[in-house]
Design an enzyme around this catalytic site. Structure first.
Site, PDB file in Angstrom:
ATOM      1  N   TYR A 136      21.058 -23.803   8.079  1.00 33.94           N
ATOM      2  CA  TYR A 136      20.557 -24.236   8.687  1.00 33.94           C
ATOM      3  C   TYR A 136      20.413 -25.233   8.057  1.00 33.94           C
ATOM      4  O   TYR A 136      21.344 -25.811   6.436  1.00 33.94           O
ATOM      5  CB  TYR A 136      19.210 -24.210   8.547  1.00 33.94           C
ATOM      6  CG  TYR A 136      18.621 -23.215   6.937  1.00 33.94           C
ATOM      7  CD1 TYR A 136      17.807 -24.417   6.196  1.00 33.94           C
ATOM      8  CD2 TYR A 136      18.585 -22.278   6.268  1.00 33.94           C
ATOM      9  CE1 TYR A 136      17.669 -24.254   5.033  1.00 33.94           C
ATOM     10  CE2 TYR A 136      18.005 -21.931   5.597  1.00 33.94           C
ATOM     11  CZ  TYR A 136      17.711 -22.613   4.975  1.00 33.94           C
ATOM     12  OH  TYR A 136      17.640 -22.872   3.159  1.00 33.94           O
ATOM     13  N   ARG A 185       8.476 -27.104  -3.339  1.00 31.97           N
ATOM     14  CA  ARG A 185       8.240 -26.591  -4.496  1.00 31.97           C
ATOM     15  C   ARG A 185       7.745 -26.652  -5.225  1.00 31.97           C
ATOM     16  O   ARG A 185       6.034 -27.627  -4.965  1.00 31.97           O
ATOM     17  CB  ARG A 185       8.737 -28.568  -5.239  1.00 31.97           C
ATOM     18  CG  ARG A 185      10.796 -28.899  -4.712  1.00 31.97           C
ATOM     19  CD  ARG A 185      11.040 -30.528  -4.549  1.00 31.97           C
ATOM     20  NE  ARG A 185      10.340 -30.998  -3.252  1.00 31.97           N
ATOM     21  CZ  ARG A 185      10.906 -31.897  -2.803  1.00 31.97           C
ATOM     22  NH1 ARG A 185      12.130 -32.571  -3.312  1.00 31.97           N
ATOM     23  NH2 ARG A 185      10.285 -32.839  -1.820  1.00 31.97           N
ATOM     24  N   MET A 193      34.241 -62.836  11.793  1.00 29.18           N
ATOM     25  CA  MET A 193      36.172 -63.599  11.763  1.00 29.18           C
ATOM     26  C   MET A 193      36.156 -64.535  12.434  1.00 29.18           C
ATOM     27  O   MET A 193      34.995 -65.196  12.861  1.00 29.18           O
ATOM     28  CB  MET A 193      37.159 -62.067  12.409  1.00 29.18           C
ATOM     29  CG  MET A 193      37.402 -60.909  11.088  1.00 29.18           C
ATOM     30  SD  MET A 193      38.601 -59.809  12.228  1.00 29.18           S
ATOM     31  CE  MET A 193      37.486 -59.527  13.525  1.00 29.18           C
ATOM     32  N   ASN A 200      21.848 -32.082  -5.071  1.00 29.03           N
ATOM     33  CA  ASN A 200      21.770 -32.929  -5.734  1.00 29.03           C
ATOM     34  C   ASN A 200      22.351 -32.160  -7.286  1.00 29.03           C
ATOM     35  O   ASN A 200      22.876 -32.817  -8.088  1.00 29.03           O
ATOM     36  CB  ASN A 200      20.068 -32.773  -6.427  1.00 29.03           C
ATOM     37  CG  ASN A 200      19.353 -33.514  -4.837  1.00 29.03           C
ATOM     38  OD1 ASN A 200      20.162 -34.317  -3.573  1.00 29.03           O
ATOM     39  ND2 ASN A 200      18.156 -33.467  -4.024  1.00 29.03           N
ATOM     40  N   LYS A 230      38.116 -56.904  21.960  1.00 29.01           N
ATOM     41  CA  LYS A 230      38.006 -57.806  23.316  1.00 29.01           C
ATOM     42  C   LYS A 230      39.525 -58.474  23.765  1.00 29.01           C
ATOM     43  O   LYS A 230      39.703 -58.715  25.375  1.00 29.01           O
ATOM     44  CB  LYS A 230      37.979 -59.485  22.497  1.00 29.01           C
ATOM     45  CG  LYS A 230      38.069 -60.679  23.177  1.00 29.01           C
ATOM     46  CD  LYS A 230      37.956 -61.546  22.564  1.00 29.01           C
ATOM     47  CE  LYS A 230      36.529 -61.858  21.921  1.00 29.01           C
ATOM     48  NZ  LYS A 230      36.240 -62.971  20.677  1.00 29.01           N
ATOM     49  N   SER A 246      20.598 -21.144  -0.922  1.00 32.95           N
ATOM     50  CA  SER A 246      20.274 -22.576  -0.839  1.00 32.95           C
ATOM     51  C   SER A 246      21.084 -23.390  -1.537  1.00 32.95           C
ATOM     52  O   SER A 246      20.625 -23.018  -2.970  1.00 32.95           O
ATOM     53  CB  SER A 246      18.934 -22.665  -0.333  1.00 32.95           C
ATOM     54  OG  SER A 246      18.393 -23.824   0.058  1.00 32.95           O
ATOM     55  N   CYS A 268      19.253 -26.987   1.034  1.00 28.00           N
ATOM     56  CA  CYS A 268      17.921 -28.028   0.675  1.00 28.00           C
ATOM     57  C   CYS A 268      18.136 -29.700  -0.112  1.00 28.00           C
ATOM     58  O   CYS A 268      17.042 -29.729  -0.517  1.00 28.00           O
ATOM     59  CB  CYS A 268      16.827 -27.212  -0.109  1.00 28.00           C
ATOM     60  SG  CYS A 268      18.055 -26.850  -1.205  1.00 28.00           S
ATOM     61  N   HIS A 294      23.938 -65.833  16.089  1.00 27.18           N
ATOM     62  CA  HIS A 294      24.792 -64.942  15.712  1.00 27.18           C
ATOM     63  C   HIS A 294      23.654 -64.628  14.612  1.00 27.18           C
ATOM     64  O   HIS A 294      23.610 -62.865  14.672  1.00 27.18           O
ATOM     65  CB  HIS A 294      25.102 -65.426  14.321  1.00 27.18           C
ATOM     66  CG  HIS A 294      25.626 -65.121  13.455  1.00 27.18           C
ATOM     67  ND1 HIS A 294      25.668 -65.003  12.230  1.00 27.18           N
ATOM     68  CD2 HIS A 294      27.142 -64.405  12.880  1.00 27.18           C
ATOM     69  CE1 HIS A 294      25.977 -63.942  10.862  1.00 27.18           C
ATOM     70  NE2 HIS A 294      27.704 -63.676  11.621  1.00 27.18           N
TER      71      HIS A 294
END
Length: 933
Positions: free
Chosen positions: A908, A567, A104, A824, A23, A820, A888, A459
């Site tokens: 990739y 998979r 704010m 996880n 601002k 690869s 992957c 808002h």
């Protein structure tokens, strides 16, 4: 030289956004350009941070610099702060370096007291206006600076408005406003324990501190957490000469955008409210008129404002969000900043501005966030089901289509309830008379937002657009009764907790749920154009995780360049296949030792032949033949043979869908017990059959099943017999899979399909596991290719998901043609955290408490997991310089993780089909931010 904490508008520039906030930098830039900006100055973000470091004391020199700047403003405005005859009034406004709409605080009309009130009334010849300004100051100061409930002030105001004919705040008389001021001051005294401050400088000092404090207010912190805005930036404070939009019908206030923030259309879009101050528009207390209507009321003002808007957009080269006030026919610009916009609008504006020559393609790619691309793939209400809802009488009302999208959930009538229900796993629609910044913690988890009052720049609308959530605002056909916890539509009552649906695209509201459908990606021309530019920039390939042909086709439609993870075990869970898998597992316990004994005879027979010992050869062959014909062994391999056609058929469909592109197929990975009934469930069934003299045949089958499950039971199966270990321990299992993969590949090759199969061996921790698996699978591959007589290029590689594999990648690369990263499991193993257990119990709390900076299963941990990946890349390519390496895990669709993958040189990333467009943009942005050396 003393630290400079304060800058007059004329001293700043747009390049000082980090210090002056968005601002302040905008006001400085507009001032330099000669636009009509009220005189003022900005206290820097550094002052805010120093204020907190000093235990909420102003840093040395800041207050004096503020007073000095105020003297300059007095000269510019021709008024004096605190002067009873000609008082200068100022506003104190927050302003972070990035837009945080409504998060704010702002205090208006500072400088008013009993003496200056009379001076203002005399100077303006408008006692009503002066009293209205004073009651606003007491209300804002009490609420923001002292924490008095805003509802208490509103209740007093509403009581007097009810006595008027028009029921609005503009209908209040002078005597009513005098009474309101008196009651406000009494409320202030009761709640604060002191009189409302008469000293204008004390008002200013406390207001500046309150705006600093609002940086760490709950709604601001929640908003920053949600949008990943750093907490150590601080907010600037802007002290601006007050100009008044509440001085009569020739005055007013407005908010406008240079383009539509909901669609991106290149037309002026906004709202104007006559005889009002700025918070009236944002709060949505009164319904404003469209900005285009201002042309009819004040054509000269509208013409001037249109020229200013065009100049600002051209100067900043982006859509601008502007606040302005008209005081007795004179235009004043109060703010310009980059406007918040929906995902659809962001893409259209970026593409249009390239066509208009305002920005480059590279800048357009930087303007759109990956999250916005993801929002464009969100579902919308099924037109047929929506039509049925209308026919069934479930249509409730229509308001302003403030932010597009479709949302369904239970109606929650306050932010605390919305937050609580969302944490409990319920889908929620936040419904309010109008939202305020205090509601943001309920808006963040909601599926959609509905307000009774407010416009397209209220808002609720602004925040919903910034969050990418559907919003219907100003829905005056409903009445939200927060006291009785109901929504009324005419005589119809919707109780809190009942399901409603909001369509932010059309502005419609329905009771009950409505089915959703996926958007047509190929019809989004602007998005396709933008992603085409992204493909020109990115170095990373973008592949997809897909287990079925339908997933592969969808991935290709979204622009995937290959399948990075197919998979195989998902195919085993389908209804017609699972019984065969169960039969195979049941037979394996007896068949496995028989097959291992048979396999052990093969090298012995070969050795006997080499030695010329015919008698021994005959004896060993007889033993082998006997073992081969063992019924238990035959039952096991019969089950395996039953699975092969199903697997082959699945792979044929995937190879056909991905004609010409690589397909990585991961061999079976999960523990075998996952295909069997749960141990506790079986134990209960067996116990019931025994106790109740159940069917003896069924009992025998269940007992045998339980025996097998008990034998396979592991304390932590994710660290047990799974992945390549299952391939080594279950005879013929992975051989069957490879045969199915390559038979499908050979068949499709004969049909003219360009097939590129890559076989991935999972959970390798030691090179010997990989070597043994690869040796036996290579034999199967050679047999299949010889049988079909085709030329087929295939690869055998591995999944790097164990820390040891990453640390010994040089050994593993001897036998792997590609890596690869399965991030996880690599994250689970590195942290020692079971994701399934941790996320529901303590992990998210760790993130909330800042023990962890983020959820490492959503965003790649560069310092830990990332270092393992970097090590594996370096070691692997040290052995195979052209080693193909990708990722992957779910991180393959996360923008931060994609950036890291680009930086460490992966080939990739692979993610879900729906994340492919997101990954394409994120990969392009990574290439722009980190050019190849």
């Amino acid at each position: 030289m003393a630290q400079k904490w304060v800058y007059l508008f004329a001293e700043g520039s747009k390049g000082m956004k980090n210090s002056l906030g968005g601002k302040g930098a905008g006001l400085a830039e507009m001032s330099k350009a000669g636009l009509p900006v009220p005189p003022g100055f900005t206290i820097t973000t550094e002052a805010c941070l120093a204020y907190f470091d000093a235990g909420k004391d102003f840093p040395e020199g800041m207050w004096q610099q503020t007073l000095d700047a105020l003297k300059v403003v007095e000269k510019q405005a021709g008024k004096t702060f605190g002067d009873p005859a000609n008082p200068l009034l100022v506003s104190v406004r927050s302003g972070a370096r990035v837009s945080m709409p409504g998060m704010m605080d702002t205090v208006l009309n500072l400088g008013l007291n009993q003496e200056t009130l009379h001076g203002l009334a005399e100077a303006t010849k408008n006692q009503r206006f002066a009293l209205d300004a004073y009651r606003r100051l007491i209300q804002l100061f009490g609420r923001i600076v002292k924490g008095v409930s805003g509802e208490r002030f509103e209740a007093i105001l509403d009581e007097y408005k009810e006595k008027t004919e028009g029921k609005g705040d503009t209908d209040l008389t002078v005597s009513m406003l005098e009474s309101i001021v008196k009651e406000y001051k009494q409320l202030y005294l009761e709640k604060v324990g002191e009189e409302f401050p008469e000293d204008p400088y004390e008002q200013l000092r406390q207001a500046i501190g309150a705006v600093f404090d609002s940086w760490y207010g709950k709604r601001a912190v929640d908003y920053r957490n949600y949008n990943k805005i750093p907490h150590d930036w601080g907010t600037a404070v802007n002290i601006v000469t007050m100009v008044f939009g509440n001085m009569g019908e020739d005055s007013g206030t407005g908010v406008a955008f240079t383009r539509r923030p909901d669609t991106g259309e290149s037309v002026m879009y906004g709202e104007y409210l006559s005889n009002a101050q700025g918070e009236d528009v944002v709060a949505g207390i009164r319904t404003p008129m469209q900005i285009s209507e201002l042309e009819q009321i004040m054509p000269e003002v509208y013409g001037q404002f249109s020229k200013v808007a065009a100049m600002l957009e051209s100067h900043y080269r982006d859509m601008q969000d502007m606040e302005f006030t008209v005081e007795r026919g004179k235009l004043w610009m109060l703010q310009t900043r980059t406007g918040k916009r929906t995902a659809q609008s962001a893409v259209k504006i970026a593409v249009d501005m390239v066509a208009e020559g305002l920005i480059s393609k590279e800048e357009a790619l930087r303007r759109v966030t990956p999250e916005q691309v993801g929002q464009l793939l969100h579902p919308f209400f099924d037109p047929k089901d929506k039509g049925k809802a209308r026919a069934d009488g479930r249509f409730l009302a229509k308001g302003l289509n403030a932010s597009p999208g479709a949302g369904t959930g239970v109606a929650a009538l306050d932010a605390d309830t919305a937050e609580e229900w969302a944490k409990a796993g319920r889908d929620v629609i936040l419904v309010r008379p109008e939202t305020s910044p205090d509601d943001v913690h309920g808006m963040l988890p909601a599926n959609g937002i509905l307000t009774q009052r407010g416009g397209a720049t209220s808002h609720a609308a602004v925040v919903a657009r910034s969050l990418g959530k559907p919003c219907v605002a100003g829905c005056e056909g409903i009445r939200v009764d927060t006291e009785n916890r109901v929504i009324t539509v005419g005589e119809r009552i919707i109780r809190e907790g009942e399901i409603i649906s909001v369509d932010g695209t059309s502005g419609e509201v329905f009771s009950g749920s409505i089915a959703t459908v996926e958007p047509n990606f190929l019809e989004q021309k602007d998005l396709l154009t933008l992603l085409g530019w992204a493909d020109e920039q990115r170095r990373l390939g973008v592949w997809a995780n897909a287990d079925y042909p339908r997933d592969a086709l969808l991935a290709r439609q979204y622009g995937a360049e290959g399948i990075g993870l197919c998979r195989t075990e998902h195919m085993f869970f389908e209804e017609e296949r699972r019984p065969i898998v169960v039969r195979m597992i049941m037979a394996s316990s007896e068949a496995a030792p028989i097959e291992r004994a048979r396999a052990a005879l093969v090298p012995e027979i070969e050795k006997a032949r080499e030695d010329g010992n015919g008698g021994l050869v005959k004896e060993l062959v007889a033993k082998r033949d006997k073992l081969e014909s063992n019924p238990k062994r035959l039952a096991y391999f019969e089950a395996l043979d039953g699975l092969l056609p199903f697997q082959r058929e699945d792979f044929e469909g995937i190879f056909e869908a991905m004609d010409g592109l690589p397909v990585i197929v991961r061999l079976i990975d999960p523990p075998m017990h996952e295909f069997l009934p749960p141990r506790e469930e079986l134990l209960k069934e067996v116990t019931e059959l025994r106790c109740c003299d159940g069917d003896s045949k069924e009992l025998a089958e269940k007992e045998k099943m339980l025996q097998i499950v008990e034998a396979m039971w592991e304390v932590n199966p994710m660290l047990g017999l799974r992945g390549c270990r299952a391939g080594l321990m279950y005879p013929g299992l992975t051989e069957m899979q490879v045969r199915a993969i390559l038979e499908a590949a050979c068949r499709k090759t004969k049909e003219g399909i360009d097939v590129h199969p890559e076989i991935m061996i999972p959970l390798v921790g030691h090179v010997e596991e990989l070597r043994r698996e690869r040796d036996k699978l290579e034999k199967v591959a050679k047999e299949v290719i010889d049988e079909y007589g085709v030329k087929l290029d295939y690869k055998i590689g591995t999944m790097i998901e164990l820390p040891r594999a990453a640390l010994t990648a040089n050994e593993i690369a001897e036998y792997a043609q590609f890596f690869s990263f399965g991030t996880n499991d690599l994250t689970q193993m590195t942290y020692g955290i079971s994701r399934d257990d941790a996320e529901g119990k303590f992990l998210l709390q760790f993130v909330d408490d800042k023990i962890l900076p983020f959820n490492p299963f959503q965003q790649l941990d560069r310092d830990g997991v990332g270092k393992l990946m970097q090590t594996a890349v370096t070691l692997g390519r040290g052995v195979r310089p052209q080693l193909e390496i990708g990722i992957c895990g779910e991180h393959g669709g996360d923008p931060s993780s994609i950036e890291f993958c680009h930086m460490v040189g992966l080939n990739y990333v692979s993610c879900s089909p729906y994340r492919v467009p997101v990954a394409r943009l994120a990969a392009a942005q990574a290439a722009l931010d980190h050019p190849s050396k």
